[in-house]
Write a protein that holds these residues in place. Structure first.
Motif, mmCIF file in Angstrom:
data_model
loop_
_atom_site.group_PDB
_atom_site.id
_atom_site.type_symbol
_atom_site.label_atom_id
_atom_site.label_comp_id
_atom_site.label_asym_id
_atom_site.label_seq_id
_atom_site.Cartn_x
_atom_site.Cartn_y
_atom_site.Cartn_z
ATOM 1 N N THR A 156 36.016 15.364 29.038
ATOM 2 C CA THR A 156 36.552 15.775 27.599
ATOM 3 C C THR A 156 36.084 17.057 27.747
ATOM 4 O O THR A 156 36.949 18.247 27.376
ATOM 5 C CB THR A 156 36.851 15.121 27.108
ATOM 6 N N ASP A 200 35.693 23.115 40.371
ATOM 7 C CA ASP A 200 35.624 24.110 39.029
ATOM 8 C C ASP A 200 35.549 25.747 39.740
ATOM 9 O O ASP A 200 35.750 26.601 39.288
ATOM 10 C CB ASP A 200 34.151 23.862 38.320
ATOM 11 N N GLN A 251 39.559 20.808 30.410
ATOM 12 C CA GLN A 251 40.377 20.900 30.267
ATOM 13 C C GLN A 251 41.557 22.102 30.161
ATOM 14 O O GLN A 251 42.714 21.756 30.089
ATOM 15 C CB GLN A 251 39.670 21.329 29.213
ATOM 16 N N ARG A 252 40.903 22.742 31.319
ATOM 17 C CA ARG A 252 42.244 23.536 31.667
ATOM 18 C C ARG A 252 42.885 22.416 33.443
ATOM 19 O O ARG A 252 44.255 23.204 33.502
ATOM 20 C CB ARG A 252 41.821 25.008 32.569
ATOM 21 N N CYS A 282 34.104 19.715 29.081
ATOM 22 C CA CYS A 282 34.294 20.033 30.495
ATOM 23 C C CYS A 282 35.616 21.105 29.960
ATOM 24 O O CYS A 282 36.378 21.082 30.111
ATOM 25 C CB CYS A 282 34.582 19.642 31.332
ATOM 26 N N PRO A 283 35.242 22.724 29.758
ATOM 27 C CA PRO A 283 36.260 23.115 29.867
ATOM 28 C C PRO A 283 37.340 24.012 31.004
ATOM 29 O O PRO A 283 38.644 23.949 30.818
ATOM 30 C CB PRO A 283 35.847 24.748 29.241
ATOM 31 N N ASP A 284 36.465 23.579 32.119
ATOM 32 C CA ASP A 284 37.832 23.187 33.305
ATOM 33 C C ASP A 284 38.057 21.894 33.352
ATOM 34 O O ASP A 284 39.412 22.314 34.127
ATOM 35 C CB ASP A 284 36.228 23.580 34.745
ATOM 36 N N THR A 327 39.250 26.271 39.707
ATOM 37 C CA THR A 327 39.995 25.606 39.215
ATOM 38 C C THR A 327 41.255 25.732 39.137
ATOM 39 O O THR A 327 41.624 26.284 39.825
ATOM 40 C CB THR A 327 39.985 25.364 37.458
ATOM 41 N N TYR A 346 41.164 12.459 22.847
ATOM 42 C CA TYR A 346 41.227 14.125 23.607
ATOM 43 C C TYR A 346 42.655 12.739 24.449
ATOM 44 O O TYR A 346 43.648 14.237 24.583
ATOM 45 C CB TYR A 346 40.549 13.457 24.908
#
Length: 170
Positions: free
Chosen positions: A64, A150, A70-71, A66-68, A153, A105
């Protein structure tokens, strides 16, 4: 002379250890079967390679923070909403993240997908050594048909189209 032998022996041992390390892990590819695994999901159910057999499956590794991821997770949720109840099983598995970290999250984002909190990388490393998110779309025989990571993504369209293609071949 002795120093030269020690240096040569050290270099050989270094190469041998690197070679062994590289050979100890084989990353799964399209066309491979799911490895043997079993996880307990947040709803108490157990998902394994055996329980996924006979249905199309989507296995997702995430973290949760990880920005990728999250996208990617909103796209996975949308595909889950569309195919939940169909002949598709979903298993979202954390990479080194606990229930206490994931649950808030999931609630904050309104996710309803089942997940398995794995505090270590043991299950993840059956599939890959690095990079998340990882999305595996598998046919009803447990053969991996699509892998998304990623780079780039996957979008909702990528996931939906790939899953639809696998489903149409049943």
């Amino acid at each position: 002379m002795v120093m030269k032998k020690i240096a040569i022996l050290s270099i050989l041992l270094l190469f041998a250890s690197c070679i062994k390390e590289k050979n100890d892990f084989i990353e799964l590819k399209v066309g491979d079967r799911l490895p043997e695994f079993a996880v307990v999901m947040n709803d108490g159910s157990i998902v394994s390679d055996q329980s996924l057999s006979g249905t199309v499956s989507v296995v997702v590794f995430f973290h949760t923070g990880c920005p990728d991821c999250q996208r990617t997770l909103p796209s996975v949720q949308k595909v889950y909403d569309e195919h939940c109840g169909d002949a598709v099983q979903f298993a979202l598995i954390s990479r080194a993240q606990t229930e206490a970290e994931i649950a808030p999250y999931w609630e904050e984002n309104g996710y309803t997908m089942p997940y398995s909190a794995q505090a270590d990388r043991k299950i993840y490393e059956l599939f890959a050594k690095e990079r998340i998110p990882r999305v595996y779309i598998c046919d009803d025989s447990g053969v991996i048909r699509y892998i998304f990571t990623d780079n780039p993504t996957p979008s909702y369209e990528d996931l939906s189209l790939s899953l639809s293609e696998v489903l149409s071949e049943l």
